[in-house]
Design a protein around this motif. Sequence first.
Motif, PDB file in Angstrom:
ATOM      1  N   PHE A 187      12.789  16.511 -25.186  1.00  0.00           N
ATOM      2  CA  PHE A 187      12.934  15.275 -24.415  1.00  0.00           C
ATOM      3  C   PHE A 187      13.488  15.516 -23.015  1.00  0.00           C
ATOM      4  N   LEU A 188      14.423  16.426 -22.889  1.00  0.00           N
ATOM      5  CA  LEU A 188      15.006  16.695 -21.579  1.00  0.00           C
ATOM      6  C   LEU A 188      13.949  17.212 -20.605  1.00  0.00           C
ATOM      7  N   LEU A 189      13.042  18.063 -21.101  1.00  0.00           N
ATOM      8  CA  LEU A 189      11.964  18.566 -20.255  1.00  0.00           C
ATOM      9  C   LEU A 189      10.967  17.460 -19.931  1.00  0.00           C
ATOM     10  N   LEU A 190      10.755  16.546 -20.873  1.00  0.00           N
ATOM     11  CA  LEU A 190       9.854  15.421 -20.625  1.00  0.00           C
ATOM     12  C   LEU A 190      10.391  14.544 -19.501  1.00  0.00           C
ATOM     13  N   VAL A 191      11.699  14.330 -19.494  1.00  0.00           N
ATOM     14  CA  VAL A 191      12.326  13.527 -18.442  1.00  0.00           C
ATOM     15  C   VAL A 191      12.055  14.150 -17.078  1.00  0.00           C
ATOM     16  N   VAL A 192      12.250  15.462 -16.980  1.00  0.00           N
ATOM     17  CA  VAL A 192      12.026  16.163 -15.715  1.00  0.00           C
ATOM     18  C   VAL A 192      10.543  16.159 -15.350  1.00  0.00           C
ATOM     19  N   PHE A 193       9.685  16.393 -16.332  1.00  0.00           N
ATOM     20  CA  PHE A 193       8.238  16.442 -16.098  1.00  0.00           C
ATOM     21  C   PHE A 193       7.700  15.119 -15.572  1.00  0.00           C
ATOM     22  N   SER A 217      14.465   4.648 -18.070  1.00  0.00           N
ATOM     23  CA  SER A 217      13.764   3.981 -19.163  1.00  0.00           C
ATOM     24  C   SER A 217      12.303   4.392 -19.260  1.00  0.00           C
ATOM     25  N   ILE A 218      11.736   4.916 -18.179  1.00  0.00           N
ATOM     26  CA  ILE A 218      10.310   5.264 -18.179  1.00  0.00           C
ATOM     27  C   ILE A 218      10.007   6.415 -19.142  1.00  0.00           C
ATOM     28  N   PRO A 219      10.645   7.573 -19.007  1.00  0.00           N
ATOM     29  CA  PRO A 219      10.366   8.642 -19.985  1.00  0.00           C
ATOM     30  C   PRO A 219      10.775   8.251 -21.397  1.00  0.00           C
ATOM     31  N   LEU A 220      11.814   7.441 -21.515  1.00  0.00           N
ATOM     32  CA  LEU A 220      12.230   6.982 -22.837  1.00  0.00           C
ATOM     33  C   LEU A 220      11.152   6.093 -23.452  1.00  0.00           C
ATOM     34  N   ALA A 221      10.521   5.256 -22.631  1.00  0.00           N
ATOM     35  CA  ALA A 221       9.453   4.381 -23.118  1.00  0.00           C
ATOM     36  C   ALA A 221       8.226   5.194 -23.520  1.00  0.00           C
TER      37      ALA A 221
END
Length: 220
Positions: free
Chosen positions: A71-77, A96-100
């Motif tokens: 998830f942390l890499l997804l946030v950065v990506f 909220s965008i990467p979390l969504a």
Amino acid sequence: MIDYIMQYQSEIWQAIGETFVMVAISIVAAILVGLPVGTVLFLCRKGQLYENRVVFGTLNIVVNVVRSFPFLLLVVFLIPFTRFVVGTALGTLAASIPLAVMAIAYYSRLVEQSLLEVPRGVIEAATSMGASTIQLITKFLYVEARSGLMLGMTTSTISFISYSTVMGIVGGGGIGDFAIRYGYQRFETELMVVTIIIMIILVQTIQYTGSLISRMLDKR
């Protein structure tokens, strides 16, 4: 500990509010997008009513790829995408965008699994009565799977809360960010304990409420 709570009560309430905002947006995304995606995955998989290898294969790969991302890499990506959508990569709304995105992939898989538990006879009965696709989904599939869908949403919400704790990396705030900045970095162990207790209470409340509603919806 009470003294610490009184001293930082405004920051604690702000952190709780930021967590609620991020989780609420994730829940909305999961319901509005994840639910239909999971339904399409179910209907288009092999052996189902609307079997379609291309649609199922494409959605299946996308969902698996998103869920496979740390998830942390997804946030950065997703920072460029986040900046495009909300105009900034910092703040609670941006977080909220990467979390969504994760919520959509996560809940869609749980929806598919819940619908797979619906007896085949329910679908056959619906088609024999001439039900349209919308009627099949809303009046038969969702009705039969409502208990499982509720449990899936409960599990998803708890996961969203867990994911939200790392959103301080993009200035998203929340309980996790508060615990790191005020508890860990300042060596205030009491504040760490307070945030952990808050998280435990929050998660247990959601789990109990979700399980209760699920049992009420289960008419089997």
